[in-house]
Design a protein around this motif. Structure first.
Motif, PDB file in Angstrom:
ATOM      1  N   ASP A   1      16.430  10.908 -69.993  1.00  0.00           N
ATOM      2  CA  ASP A   1      15.704  12.142 -69.676  1.00  0.00           C
ATOM      3  C   ASP A   1      15.975  12.666 -68.231  1.00  0.00           C
ATOM      4  OD1 ASP A   1      14.952  12.164 -72.519  1.00  0.00           O
ATOM      5  OD2 ASP A   1      13.054  11.189 -72.026  1.00  0.00           O
ATOM      6  N   ASP A   2      15.646  11.813 -67.392  1.00  0.00           N
ATOM      7  CA  ASP A   2      16.019  12.518 -65.909  1.00  0.00           C
ATOM      8  C   ASP A   2      17.237  12.894 -65.677  1.00  0.00           C
ATOM      9  OD1 ASP A   2      15.366  12.878 -63.324  1.00  0.00           O
ATOM     10  OD2 ASP A   2      15.287  10.590 -62.509  1.00  0.00           O
ATOM     11  N   LEU A   3      18.272  12.249 -66.147  1.00  0.00           N
ATOM     12  CA  LEU A   3      19.577  12.950 -65.884  1.00  0.00           C
ATOM     13  C   LEU A   3      20.087  14.167 -66.680  1.00  0.00           C
ATOM     14  CD1 LEU A   3      22.653  12.067 -65.038  1.00  0.00           C
ATOM     15  CD2 LEU A   3      23.037  11.222 -67.377  1.00  0.00           C
ATOM     16  N   ARG A   4      19.388  14.296 -68.001  1.00  0.00           N
ATOM     17  CA  ARG A   4      19.594  15.490 -68.671  1.00  0.00           C
ATOM     18  C   ARG A   4      18.890  16.676 -67.879  1.00  0.00           C
ATOM     19  NH1 ARG A   4      15.993  18.107 -71.072  1.00  0.00           N
ATOM     20  NH2 ARG A   4      14.798  16.239 -71.531  1.00  0.00           N
ATOM     21  N   LYS A   5      17.705  16.473 -67.229  1.00  0.00           N
ATOM     22  CA  LYS A   5      16.942  17.463 -66.461  1.00  0.00           C
ATOM     23  C   LYS A   5      17.898  17.817 -65.141  1.00  0.00           C
ATOM     24  CE  LYS A   5      12.710  16.144 -67.982  1.00  0.00           C
ATOM     25  NZ  LYS A   5      11.463  15.051 -67.729  1.00  0.00           N
ATOM     26  N   ARG A   6      18.683  16.717 -64.766  1.00  0.00           N
ATOM     27  CA  ARG A   6      19.393  17.107 -63.431  1.00  0.00           C
ATOM     28  C   ARG A   6      20.817  17.780 -63.514  1.00  0.00           C
ATOM     29  NH1 ARG A   6      18.599  13.418 -58.855  1.00  0.00           N
ATOM     30  NH2 ARG A   6      16.438  12.382 -59.195  1.00  0.00           N
ATOM     31  N   ILE A   7      21.243  17.519 -64.797  1.00  0.00           N
ATOM     32  CA  ILE A   7      22.566  18.120 -65.040  1.00  0.00           C
ATOM     33  C   ILE A   7      22.599  19.177 -66.013  1.00  0.00           C
ATOM     34  CG2 ILE A   7      23.742  15.993 -64.226  1.00  0.00           C
ATOM     35  CD1 ILE A   7      24.637  15.632 -67.221  1.00  0.00           C
ATOM     36  N   CYS A   8      21.662  19.480 -66.955  1.00  0.00           N
ATOM     37  CA  CYS A   8      21.750  20.288 -68.094  1.00  0.00           C
ATOM     38  C   CYS A   8      20.322  20.853 -68.048  1.00  0.00           C
ATOM     39  CB  CYS A   8      22.465  19.925 -69.160  1.00  0.00           C
ATOM     40  SG  CYS A   8      22.783  21.026 -70.404  1.00  0.00           S
ATOM     41  N   GLN A   9      19.656  21.542 -67.116  1.00  0.00           N
ATOM     42  CA  GLN A   9      18.336  21.872 -67.695  1.00  0.00           C
ATOM     43  C   GLN A   9      18.138  22.857 -68.615  1.00  0.00           C
ATOM     44  OE1 GLN A   9      15.419  22.568 -64.294  1.00  0.00           O
ATOM     45  NE2 GLN A   9      17.656  23.123 -63.080  1.00  0.00           N
ATOM     46  N   PHE A  10      17.076  22.487 -69.261  1.00  0.00           N
ATOM     47  CA  PHE A  10      16.367  23.256 -70.795  1.00  0.00           C
ATOM     48  C   PHE A  10      17.652  23.276 -71.603  1.00  0.00           C
ATOM     49  CE2 PHE A  10      15.089  25.310 -66.631  1.00  0.00           C
ATOM     50  CZ  PHE A  10      13.800  24.959 -66.387  1.00  0.00           C
ATOM     51  N   GLY A  11      18.751  22.573 -71.438  1.00  0.00           N
ATOM     52  CA  GLY A  11      19.727  22.433 -72.448  1.00  0.00           C
ATOM     53  C   GLY A  11      20.764  23.508 -72.301  1.00  0.00           C
ATOM     54  N   PHE A  12      20.732  24.331 -71.287  1.00  0.00           N
ATOM     55  CA  PHE A  12      21.659  25.226 -71.052  1.00  0.00           C
ATOM     56  C   PHE A  12      21.926  25.636 -69.764  1.00  0.00           C
ATOM     57  CE2 PHE A  12      17.628  27.187 -71.906  1.00  0.00           C
ATOM     58  CZ  PHE A  12      17.582  28.367 -70.919  1.00  0.00           C
ATOM     59  N   VAL A  13      21.554  24.925 -68.779  1.00  0.00           N
ATOM     60  CA  VAL A  13      21.669  25.295 -67.441  1.00  0.00           C
ATOM     61  C   VAL A  13      22.251  24.067 -66.808  1.00  0.00           C
ATOM     62  CG1 VAL A  13      20.702  26.207 -65.039  1.00  0.00           C
ATOM     63  CG2 VAL A  13      19.629  26.941 -67.203  1.00  0.00           C
ATOM     64  N   VAL A  14      23.496  24.195 -66.241  1.00  0.00           N
ATOM     65  CA  VAL A  14      24.237  23.191 -65.983  1.00  0.00           C
ATOM     66  C   VAL A  14      24.624  23.292 -64.219  1.00  0.00           C
ATOM     67  CG1 VAL A  14      25.958  23.051 -67.808  1.00  0.00           C
ATOM     68  CG2 VAL A  14      26.632  24.425 -65.819  1.00  0.00           C
ATOM     69  N   GLU A  15      24.982  22.095 -63.702  1.00  0.00           N
ATOM     70  CA  GLU A  15      24.724  22.156 -62.018  1.00  0.00           C
ATOM     71  C   GLU A  15      26.190  21.828 -61.596  1.00  0.00           C
ATOM     72  OE1 GLU A  15      22.347  22.856 -60.336  1.00  0.00           O
ATOM     73  OE2 GLU A  15      20.895  23.677 -62.068  1.00  0.00           O
ATOM     74  N   GLN A  16      26.212  21.828 -60.480  1.00  0.00           N
ATOM     75  CA  GLN A  16      27.502  21.353 -59.738  1.00  0.00           C
ATOM     76  C   GLN A  16      28.081  19.877 -60.325  1.00  0.00           C
ATOM     77  OE1 GLN A  16      27.292  21.119 -55.428  1.00  0.00           O
ATOM     78  NE2 GLN A  16      29.400  21.507 -55.377  1.00  0.00           N
TER      79      GLN A  16
END
Length: 180
Positions: A69-84
């Motif tokens: 759950d923590d990883l998902r929030k860090r790399i793909c917030q809301f299920g559609f916003v990716v990060e570096q």
């Protein structure tokens, strides 16, 4: 503006002994090859990502679920916003999805599907093209993350044949997403 993480890369907990026959099959020994402290996740420094991936791989069901759950929030917030850090994390997600001791494999596969379908930054740049002129270009991150998922699509057959129907179903959905 993102706040700096309070995590320190040197404060990594020791990984419990891997179940026999699994240690050679996991890429987690390669986590140190990624400069996590130099890239960003949604919280700032991505230095905590190796800890989370290890928690998913070697933790009990509750630990793995919390780490996921923590990883998902860090790399793909809301299920559609990716990060570096998303593209660098994807190969490890693929490997975790194949490991039978991982308790949240179906959720990992669904996360890979979300990453493969991510178009938030591209959609935003279509309306606000100045986004493409920023030093940190999230459109590039998004494209790299999608490509990282597609690069391992050869793993789909094995996962679709999994005896766990939830994993097979999630993998079929991912395969459909990658076919488009």
């Amino acid at each position: 503006m993102r706040s700096a993480s309070t995590e320190h890369p040197s404060e990594r907990p020791q990984r419990p002994d891997a179940p026999s026959g699994v240690a050679g099959n996991t890429p987690l020994t390669a986590l140190d090859r990624v400069p996590w402290g130099d890239i960003q996740d949604s919280t700032g420094s991505a230095a905590a990502i190796p800890l989370l991936l290890n928690g998913i791989a070697w933790g009990d069901a509750d630990t793995a679920r919390s780490a996921f759950d923590d990883l998902r929030k860090r790399i793909c917030q809301f299920g559609f916003v990716v990060e570096q850090a998303t593209a660098a994390t994807v190969p490890f997600l693929w490997e975790l999805a194949k490991l039978p001791q991982v308790t949240c494999r179906a959720q990992i596969i669904r996360l890979l599907k979300n990453i493969a379908e991510a178009r938030q930054w591209e959609s935003t740049a279509a309306v606000y093209p100045k986004l493409l002129n920023r030093r940190e270009n999230p459109v590039v991150w998004e494209r790299a993350a999608r490509q990282a998922v597609r690069a391992r699509r050869g793993e789909l057959g094995r996962l679709m044949a999994d005896e766990d129907t939830e994993i097979a179903r999630a993998t079929t959905e991912l395969a459909r997403s990658l076919a488009t």
